[in-house]
Write a protein that holds these residues in place. Sequence first.
Motif, PDB file in Angstrom:
ATOM      1  N   ALA A 128      24.025  48.333 -24.719  1.00 44.88           N
ATOM      2  CA  ALA A 128      24.267  47.024 -25.301  1.00 44.88           C
ATOM      3  C   ALA A 128      23.165  46.554 -26.407  1.00 44.88           C
ATOM      4  O   ALA A 128      21.893  46.574 -25.650  1.00 44.88           O
ATOM      5  CB  ALA A 128      24.685  46.124 -24.522  1.00 44.88           C
ATOM      6  N   GLN A 129      23.134  45.837 -27.429  1.00 41.49           N
ATOM      7  CA  GLN A 129      21.959  45.816 -28.373  1.00 41.49           C
ATOM      8  C   GLN A 129      22.461  44.759 -29.544  1.00 41.49           C
ATOM      9  O   GLN A 129      23.740  44.740 -29.871  1.00 41.49           O
ATOM     10  CB  GLN A 129      21.440  46.978 -28.725  1.00 41.49           C
ATOM     11  N   ALA A 130      21.439  44.271 -29.887  1.00 43.69           N
ATOM     12  CA  ALA A 130      21.917  43.343 -31.118  1.00 43.69           C
ATOM     13  C   ALA A 130      20.794  43.597 -32.330  1.00 43.69           C
ATOM     14  O   ALA A 130      19.582  43.987 -31.978  1.00 43.69           O
ATOM     15  CB  ALA A 130      21.428  41.777 -30.822  1.00 43.69           C
ATOM     16  N   VAL A 131      21.450  44.019 -33.466  1.00 43.51           N
ATOM     17  CA  VAL A 131      20.542  44.447 -34.608  1.00 43.51           C
ATOM     18  C   VAL A 131      20.659  43.417 -35.634  1.00 43.51           C
ATOM     19  O   VAL A 131      21.580  42.965 -36.155  1.00 43.51           O
ATOM     20  CB  VAL A 131      20.937  45.922 -35.180  1.00 43.51           C
ATOM     21  N   SER A 132      19.651  43.287 -36.262  1.00 44.17           N
ATOM     22  CA  SER A 132      19.619  42.141 -37.517  1.00 44.17           C
ATOM     23  C   SER A 132      19.564  43.311 -38.905  1.00 44.17           C
ATOM     24  O   SER A 132      18.852  44.316 -38.959  1.00 44.17           O
ATOM     25  CB  SER A 132      18.186  41.583 -37.546  1.00 44.17           C
TER      26      SER A 132
END
Length: 324
Positions: free
Chosen positions: A263-267
Amino acid sequence: MTIKPTFAHAAPIARLPDDRAFLDDLLAGFAKPQKSLPAKYFYDAAGSDLFEAITRLPEYYPTRTELRILDDHGTEIAASLAPGAALVEFGSGSTVKVRRLLRHLPDLRAYVPVDVSESFLRSEAAALQADFPHLAIAPVAADFTRDFDLPDSLGDSPCAGFFPGSTLGNFEPAEAIRLLRQFGATLGQGATLVVGIDLVKDKAVLEAAYDDAAGITGAFNLNLLARINRELSGAFDLGSFAHRAVFNDHDSRIEMHLVSRQAQAVSVAGRTFRFADGESIHTESSYKYTIPGFRRLAAEAGWSPLQVWTDPDALFSIHALRCL
């Protein structure tokens, strides 16, 4: 009239669209329940080099099989083109395949390679000009999936198209029909299109071709994230995504995905995109056709079949079509 080679003194190659189109396509694709990106963005300079490496892998049968068909039937394939035609290659990349045809086309008026990678396009055109000094070469840097203009130097020469490599299989069937219609509008009524189409075959053979033991296809897929980082101010950690290739029997297509390992957030470009563990970005579909199935699709796009050539094992096919 003798036509002199034009590459060395051609008008400047057309400029590509800016990064806005890339970002717009990313935003549209990432807004879908199944995140996706168009396969055309694989082919920056690094991606083009990686793809050329893929074509030399033992598992990747399409290139060597198509080359064999071109070698075995080059005279017949070339004969399907109108005399004195200008040959337009859509998504030209390497000149390895077109060279097989050029040696059978002494009266070709001009060769027009069209590709998104300007640096690769220029280097390949220069190398081809050295080997075919009397051939007029007019490269065009453009996205062949969008409208573009052919060089004015072609005048009223009849046009023919060359679209090898089973690239058409990367498009959804409805989009493939749209693209074939666009090719027809570009080349004109009565034009011939020579197109490579990969055929349905054993699932294990297909999956190995898109997930090689050396990991080159995986690097090719992950390079798309590196390109986003470089061109769209992305912050993808390439080690947090894995390459996956599977054959979808229902839709008769190989699918390539980039799968999030966590699970991750990427800009990207100041926007944040969240990925669940195991969630993927669908980066490519490669449809596999039967010969009758492809001919039906081409007919919907306004093309009639002239002839088809295959290898002895029926792994791959090359079709000559006529624009109605």
